[in-house]
Design a protein around this motif. Structure first.
Motif, mmCIF file in Angstrom:
data_model
loop_
_atom_site.group_PDB
_atom_site.id
_atom_site.type_symbol
_atom_site.label_atom_id
_atom_site.label_comp_id
_atom_site.label_asym_id
_atom_site.label_seq_id
_atom_site.Cartn_x
_atom_site.Cartn_y
_atom_site.Cartn_z
ATOM 1 N N GLU A 51 0.834 -1.212 0.000
ATOM 2 C CA GLU A 51 0.000 0.000 0.000
ATOM 3 C C GLU A 51 0.873 1.267 0.000
ATOM 4 O OE1 GLU A 51 -2.935 2.620 -0.147
ATOM 5 O OE2 GLU A 51 -3.063 0.471 -0.583
ATOM 6 N N GLU A 52 1.905 1.280 0.846
ATOM 7 C CA GLU A 52 2.781 2.465 0.911
ATOM 8 C C GLU A 52 3.544 2.648 -0.402
ATOM 9 O OE1 GLU A 52 3.533 2.819 5.730
ATOM 10 O OE2 GLU A 52 5.181 2.144 4.465
ATOM 11 N N ALA A 53 3.999 1.546 -0.964
ATOM 12 C CA ALA A 53 4.739 1.657 -2.227
ATOM 13 C C ALA A 53 3.829 2.213 -3.324
ATOM 14 C CB ALA A 53 5.308 0.293 -2.627
ATOM 15 N N CYS A 54 2.566 1.789 -3.338
ATOM 16 C CA CYS A 54 1.625 2.325 -4.343
ATOM 17 C C CYS A 54 1.428 3.827 -4.154
ATOM 18 C CB CYS A 54 0.258 1.634 -4.229
ATOM 19 S SG CYS A 54 0.261 -0.033 -4.848
ATOM 20 N N GLN A 55 1.313 4.235 -2.908
ATOM 21 C CA GLN A 55 1.135 5.672 -2.641
ATOM 22 C C GLN A 55 2.375 6.462 -3.051
ATOM 23 O OE1 GLN A 55 0.173 5.267 1.516
ATOM 24 N NE2 GLN A 55 -2.016 5.504 1.144
#
Ligand SMILES: Cc1ncc(COP(=O)(O)OP(=O)(O)O)c(N)n1
Ligand SMILES: Cc1nc(C(=O)O)sc1CCOP(=O)(O)O
Ligand SMILES: [Mg+2]
Length: 211
Positions: A51-55
């Motif tokens: 999720e953080e990498a996508c953001q």
């Protein structure tokens, strides 16, 4: 691809930047001119990491910068972004095969021109030398000296990244010795506000406009 491999390389650290700071601190680094962002999260929380990498990818896209994932080839392949591998993080050849010709793939070379030669042969897009100064983030990393950057410049066609304990104060000597990129964790993100991160990022980036 190569236009991104010059200037400030911002590296996150899961201990320094909690979830409450990660996006706003990286946003500030990008606003200040960072060209690459490395998502370096050493936790095992696969879902949060994805999720953080996508953001972070959305933020990098907005600023026209590129995202690199530390250590994790499957995540880099899933998001179609770059990858940084250390000496024990898996095969550069396999990573190149999995991510394709256009992916930015970086390799840790410590203070060794031999490691760098091998990495270039195996498909690295850049070679990273360090640590150049005492590092808060990784105090045990093997030491390197700026002359290595001059030697690396002469020996290799790929961009040279310098890492380890870099601050606004000591960065100019690495820039002058031939570093194409300055990879920074604490000297960039160890700040009390996004505005301070942006100020530092701007000053690191300006070193590549004025010298
Ligand atoms: C740009 C850059 N250079 C070196 C490293 C260090 O990689 P590694 O030795 O695998 O250590 P970890 O970062 O995985 O702790 C890096 N991440 N980025
Ligand atoms: C992740 C890492 N690798 C290094 C190496 O020498 O290979 S030094 C380092 C830490 C970089 O963080 P800081 O800018 O806070 O010193
Ligand atoms: Mg690693």
């Amino acid at each position: 691809m190569t236009e991104h491999l010059r200037g400030l390389y911002a590296i996150t650290d899961s201990e320094l930047l909690g979830a409450d700071r990660l996006l706003s601190w990286v946003d500030a680094a990008l606003a200040g001119g960072a060209r690459l962002v490395q998502y370096r999260d050493k936790t095992a929380d696969v879902e949060r990491r994805r999720e953080e990498a996508c953001q972070l990818l959305r933020l990098c896209d907005y600023y026209g910068a590129r995202l690199i994932i530390n250590d994790d080839l499957p995540l880099a392949a899933e998001l179609n972004v770059g990858l940084h591998l250390g000496r024990d993080d898996g095969s550069l050849r396999e990573a190149r095969q999995a991510l394709g010709d256009q992916a930015i793939i970086g390799a840790t070379c410590h203070a060794s021109l031999d490691f760098a030669e091998q990495a270039v042969e195996e498909g690295a897009s850049y070679v990273a030398f360090g640590r150049f100064f005492q590092s808060v983030t990784k105090p045990g990393a093997p030491a390197a000296t700026p002359v290595l950057l001059e030697q690396g410049r002469r020996a290799f066609a790929v961009p040279i990244v310098a890492i380890g304990g870099i601050t606004l104060h000591n960065a100019p000597q690495l820039r002058i010795a031939g570093a194409d990129m300055l990879a920074v964790v604490h000297g960039l993100f160890g700040a009390n506000s996004p505005s301070e991160v942006e100020r530092r990022a701007r000053l690191f980036s300006e070193m590549y406009q004025t010298i």
